[in-house]
Write a protein that holds these residues in place. Structure first.
Motif, short mmCIF file in Angstrom:
data_model
loop_
_atom_site.label_atom_id
_atom_site.label_comp_id
_atom_site.label_asym_id
_atom_site.label_seq_id
_atom_site.Cartn_x
_atom_site.Cartn_y
_atom_site.Cartn_z
N ALA A 87 0.87 -1.18 0.00
CA ALA A 87 0.00 0.00 0.00
C ALA A 87 0.90 1.23 0.00
O ALA A 87 1.23 1.78 1.05
CB ALA A 87 -0.92 -0.01 1.21
N THR A 88 1.33 1.64 -1.19
CA THR A 88 2.16 2.83 -1.30
C THR A 88 1.29 4.06 -1.07
O THR A 88 0.22 4.18 -1.69
CB THR A 88 2.83 2.89 -2.68
N ILE A 89 1.74 4.95 -0.21
CA ILE A 89 0.90 6.06 0.25
C ILE A 89 1.53 7.38 -0.17
O ILE A 89 2.71 7.63 0.06
CB ILE A 89 0.72 6.01 1.77
N GLY A 90 0.73 8.25 -0.78
CA GLY A 90 1.20 9.56 -1.20
C GLY A 90 0.03 10.45 -1.56
O GLY A 90 -1.14 10.06 -1.44
N ILE A 91 0.32 11.66 -2.00
CA ILE A 91 -0.71 12.63 -2.37
C ILE A 91 -0.61 12.90 -3.87
O ILE A 91 0.46 13.26 -4.37
CB ILE A 91 -0.55 13.96 -1.60
N LEU A 92 -1.70 12.74 -4.57
CA LEU A 92 -1.77 13.07 -5.99
C LEU A 92 -2.91 14.04 -6.20
O LEU A 92 -4.06 13.76 -5.83
CB LEU A 92 -2.01 11.82 -6.84
N GLY A 94 -3.84 16.60 -4.68
CA GLY A 94 -4.56 16.99 -3.47
C GLY A 94 -5.41 15.91 -2.86
O GLY A 94 -6.23 16.19 -1.98
N VAL A 95 -5.26 14.66 -3.29
CA VAL A 95 -6.03 13.55 -2.73
C VAL A 95 -5.06 12.53 -2.14
O VAL A 95 -4.12 12.10 -2.81
CB VAL A 95 -6.90 12.87 -3.80
N ALA A 96 -5.25 12.17 -0.88
CA ALA A 96 -4.41 11.17 -0.23
C ALA A 96 -4.75 9.80 -0.79
O ALA A 96 -5.91 9.39 -0.76
CB ALA A 96 -4.63 11.20 1.28
N ARG A 97 -3.73 9.11 -1.29
CA ARG A 97 -3.93 7.79 -1.91
C ARG A 97 -3.28 6.73 -1.03
O ARG A 97 -2.09 6.82 -0.72
CB ARG A 97 -3.30 7.74 -3.29
N VAL A 98 -4.04 5.73 -0.66
CA VAL A 98 -3.51 4.57 0.06
C VAL A 98 -3.58 3.39 -0.90
O VAL A 98 -4.65 2.83 -1.13
CB VAL A 98 -4.31 4.28 1.34
N GLY A 99 -2.44 3.05 -1.46
CA GLY A 99 -2.41 2.05 -2.52
C GLY A 99 -2.43 2.75 -3.87
O GLY A 99 -3.46 3.26 -4.29
N MET A 100 -1.28 2.82 -4.53
CA MET A 100 -1.17 3.54 -5.80
C MET A 100 -0.88 2.54 -6.92
O MET A 100 -0.03 1.65 -6.77
CB MET A 100 -0.08 4.60 -5.73
N ASP A 101 -1.61 2.68 -8.03
CA ASP A 101 -1.35 1.78 -9.16
C ASP A 101 -0.11 2.27 -9.90
O ASP A 101 0.40 3.36 -9.63
CB ASP A 101 -2.57 1.68 -10.08
N PRO A 102 0.42 1.48 -10.86
CA PRO A 102 1.65 1.87 -11.55
C PRO A 102 1.61 3.24 -12.21
O PRO A 102 2.58 4.00 -12.15
CB PRO A 102 1.83 0.76 -12.59
N ARG A 107 3.31 8.96 -12.13
CA ARG A 107 2.96 10.39 -12.07
C ARG A 107 3.62 11.07 -10.88
O ARG A 107 4.13 12.18 -11.00
CB ARG A 107 1.44 10.55 -11.99
N LEU A 108 3.61 10.38 -9.73
CA LEU A 108 4.19 10.98 -8.53
C LEU A 108 5.71 11.06 -8.63
O LEU A 108 6.30 12.10 -8.33
CB LEU A 108 3.79 10.17 -7.30
N THR A 109 6.33 9.99 -9.08
CA THR A 109 7.80 9.99 -9.16
C THR A 109 8.30 10.98 -10.22
O THR A 109 9.36 11.59 -10.05
CB THR A 109 8.33 8.59 -9.46
N GLU A 110 7.56 11.13 -11.31
CA GLU A 110 7.94 12.10 -12.35
C GLU A 110 7.90 13.53 -11.83
O GLU A 110 8.61 14.41 -12.32
CB GLU A 110 7.01 11.99 -13.56
N SER A 111 7.03 13.76 -10.83
CA SER A 111 6.87 15.13 -10.31
C SER A 111 7.93 15.50 -9.29
O SER A 111 7.93 16.63 -8.78
CB SER A 111 5.48 15.29 -9.69
#
Length: 802
Positions: A87-92, A94-102, A107-111
């Motif tokens: 369950a990778t957790i981060g913000i995309l 402005g929405v907190a995501r618990v469990g991020m798909d590839p 998108r997050l790592t590119e930013s």
């Protein structure tokens, strides 16, 4: 990389006296506009699979792109190969995501490195999420504190990461103490890390954790006796660990005890860096001293201090700190996955001993459409007729009003040719031999007809087009002896509703198509002027109003508000998965709560606007998920009702399994019903051949509470003095007899027959629980009839007293 290619065998530890203690029910945050848990993680939590939380600051502020993508992929693989769900957790955005798909991870790592990609702790979450509503979009990597909080809100207990923040050197004057430590003191999540960064003040960090009540232990990792608390890049720090943990199963046992004891603080399990990647303590001590000296010389303090020192350590070790960093993160995540796996074993043993607790975390349901289709030129808004378009202007009083669809039904029963490869199901994308019949139907019509055949006075409120089908429908309605003054005829291009059912050889529904646009284009103004004016003019008000979900949401709520205004019993028939959620308002992100068919805003969902609903299990799941999506399960009114029901801390798993079935409880059906009761105090879930599940709130003055014959169905009783709520009633009504495939003639109107007969029984003076067996017998008659509603229902009038 060895962690990905193989997993460790399960450690053995003799558990001589496993105590099956009840685990407390937790209220976890449901999906809403600021918080999203992925379907995979939700399903894993619901089925009690091992889940491991992973942070994202290491991707946004630790490793550059695309190295961060590779690391993210590696760590998720480490969790999976060791039996867990990541369950990778981060913000995309402005929405907190618990469990991020590839795609979300990329998108997050590119930013990483952008001004709009922030490092987020607990204090920052409301800022980045809230500003989304003001048009400012941020991405963010969550720190240990931020990840812990979001993981706990989702119900995740274990988190694998790199190094913990801590008390900075000189904190006695700077007060520079990481929020990670205070988060551990108040959030019950276990963190597996390689201790804290070695440039921090390790003794003071451990003292601070002790003050916060945080349990700290270090994995022995093959060593004997007491061991040092690790120093991130080095296996030893010169400071003894408060406790030593032999292996993962010991760690899982500690977590299980912490959870069962309801201790609301975290645990820190330190995992030393792998020996082949470690940097000797003496070497790191000199490097760290120089890095701190340069930070002090340049006046780097606060949140900028750690990144500066980490960069200097990388420079001074000539890059040697980076492979050590990768190795320890990978090792920690692997260790966390194995601990999570062992914890799942312990929790399974508890479930087997005492039954798992009803935690109100439902399984993921089928996707539900989030908005209604836009209108086209073919389906104009429901216009108000300029004159009476009915056979009579006289309003005949009725005990039951049914508002919804009147349609022409086509039933296509698959009739396979001899020698056909499939003797049960029709084939797609080709023509199939069938027996096709036509009848008058529609959900509301079928409900009204069933109640009419049982002797109740019924008024059907619906609309038809000025077409051949409409004229035939009106003629048939009169032939059935039913009132027709509630049927309004609308001019072209409105079309009479039609329903086409394709059934298999056993008469079970395979596919259905429905054109109900004539009702879906309605407006509240039309409802008021076309139907409600007549009803309000009648000297006798109905005692029961049934509305089906074929209406536009705003129109549906107009019917329900009218029903409450006259204190009549309101019943909602969900009709289908997609339409069942029309009972709830459209979220603010979808047209600002405005119905697509009108400019009238829907109210925030009012509690108890419906007295009763009759979904099937799929419609129930869709309604539950929409309520969760709208965050209705966190409202004060919802909590007041749930608390007043008196559900014990040990949950209802065992009593629910007794009054219903273990299979239904495993599916989450009674749990979902209970969660919806604050909005719909009586729910009858249709289970097909398995019967009907009644879930209801018992009023404080209900005789059921003192009836010894009903006591076993009262699963909880109010204990907080609430004057309205007496308790919780759950009962499964099995059918008298399950028909074989050869006995079933048609299934098209069975559920509608059930509801019509139920309403007739209630209006005739029966309680809900007494009316259900009658309704089930009526439904059985329709199952054996070619008509949607069997004319043999007249034979049951004597049971109602008509």
């Amino acid at each position: 990389m060895a962690c990905v290619s193989r997993s460790l065998p399960r450690a053995r530890l003799p558990l001589r006296s496993f105590l099956a203690l009840p685990t407390p029910t937790r209220r976890y945050l449901t999906n809403n506009g600021f918080f999203r848990v992925s379907d995979e993680v939700r399903e894993a939590l619901n089925s009690k699979k091992p889940v491991v939380a992973l942070e994202t600051t290491i991707y946004t502020h630790g490793f550059p792109y695309p190295e961060n993508v590779a690391l993210a992929s590696l760590l998720e693989s480490v969790v999976r190969v060791n039996g867990g769900v990541p369950a990778t957790i981060g913000i995309l955005d402005g929405v907190a995501r618990v469990g991020m798909d590839p795609e979300e991870l990329i998108r997050l790592t590119e930013s990483a490195g952008k001004n709009t990609t922030l490092k987020l702790s607990r204090r920052d979450l409301s800022y980045v999420c809230g500003l989304r509503l003001a048009g400012k979009s941020f991405n963010g990597g969550t720190t240990i504190a931020g990840t812990m909080l979001l993981a706990h809100l989702a119900g995740i207990k274990i988190f694998g990461t790199g190094g913990l923040g801590g008390v900075h050197r000189g904190a006695e004057s700077s007060m520079d103490i990481s929020a990670d430590l205070t988060e551990l003191g108040r959030t019950p999540v276990t963190v597996v890390s390689s201790g804290c960064k070695s440039f921090l003040d390790i003794p003071r960090t451990l003292e601070y954790l002790e003050t916060e009540g945080v349990g700290v232990g270090t994995f022995a990792d093959g060593r004997q006796g007491s061991v040092d608390f690790p120093a991130f890049w080095s296996r030893d720090s010169g400071v003894k660990s408060p406790t030593t943990i032999e292996n993962e199963i010991e760690a899982a046992a500690i977590i299980h005890a912490q959870d069962t004891l309801q201790i609301q603080s975290g645990l820190l399990f330190a995992n030393p860096v792998p020996a082949d990647a470690a940097i000797p303590k003496e070497e790191m001590d000199s490097v760290i001293a120089e890095a701190i000296r340069q930070a002090d010389a340049q006046g780097v303090i606060g949140k900028d201090n750690t990144p500066f020192i980490l960069a200097k350590i990388k420079e001074l070790t000539k890059g040697a700190s980076i492979p050590a960093n990768r190795a320890l993160i990978e090792s920690n995540v692997r260790r966390a996955a194995i601990v999570a796996r062992e914890l799942a074993v312990l929790e399974t043993k508890q479930d087997q001993a005492s039954g798992p607790v009803s935690s109100f975390i439902p399984p993921s349901a089928q996707p539900v459409p989030t908005a209604l289709p836009e209108k086209t030129a073919e389906t104009p808004a429901f216009s108000i007729p300029q004159g009476p378009a009915v056979l009579t202007d006289n309003v005949v009083p009725a005990d039951i009003v049914v508002a919804g669809a009147l349609a022409v039904d086509f039933s296509c029963d698959y009739s396979p040719l001899p020698g056909s490869s499939n003797q049960t199901d029709p084939s797609f994308h080709t023509s199939n031999p069938a027996v096709i019949s036509q009848s008058l139907g529609g959900v509301a019509h079928n409900i009204a007809k069933a109640a009419h055949l049982l002797g109740s006075s019924v008024r059907l409120c619906s609309a038809i087009g000025d077409d051949l089908s409409g004229r035939a429908a009106l003629s048939q309605l009169q032939a059935e002896g039913m009132q027709s003054d509630g049927i309004k005829v609308l001019p072209t291009p409105h079309r009479t509703a039609q329903y086409v059912a394709v059934n298999n050889a056993h008469k079970d529904l395979t596919l259905a198509m429905a054109d109900m646009s004539i009702l879906e284009s309605s407006t509240p103004d039309a409802i008021n002027k076309v139907w409600l004016q007549d009803l309000q003019a009648s000297p006798k008000k109905p005692t029961c109003v049934i509305a089906d979900a074929n209406w536009d949401p705003a129109a549906l709520h107009t019917w329900l508000r009218y029903t409450k205004s006259i204190n009549a019993l309101s019943i909602f028939e969900p009709v289908s998965i997609a339409k069942s959620t029309r009972i709830f308002p459209i979220p603010p992100t979808q047209s600002s709560l405005t119905s697509p068919s009108s400019d009238v805003k829907l109210d925030v969902f009012p509690h108890n606007i419906i007295d009763m609903a009759t979904p099937n299990i799929y419609e129930l799941a869709a309604m539950h998920d929409r309520a969760a999506e709208l965050d209705l399960f966190s409202s004060p009114t919802w909590f007041r009702v749930i608390d007043a029901l008196g559900i014990p801390p040990s949950g209802l798993r065992v009593p629910l399994s007794i009054t219903t079935t273990a299979e239904l409880v495993d599916q989450g059906v009674p749990q979902q019903s209970i969660k919806l009761l604050p909005f719909i105090p009586t729910l009858l879930t249709k289970l097909g051949p398995k019967g009907v599940l009644l879930t209801k709130i018992v009023k404080a003055d209900d005789a059921v509470l003192s009836d010894p014959d009903q006591a076993k169905f009262v699963l909880a009783r109010c204990k907080n003095g609430d004057r309205e709520i007496g308790g919780l009633y759950v009962r499964l009504f099995a059918p008298e007899r399950v028909l074989g495939p050869g006995e079933v003639v048609s299934v098209n109107g069975v559920g509608d027959t059930f509801l019509g007969a139920l309403a007739a029984g209630i209006v005739g003076g029966r309680s809900v629980q007494d009316a259900i067996p009658l309704a089930q017998r009526a439904a059985g008659l329709s199952l054996r009839s070619r008509e949607s509603v069997s004319s043999e229902l007249r034979g049951l009038r004597g049971e109602i007293g008509v």
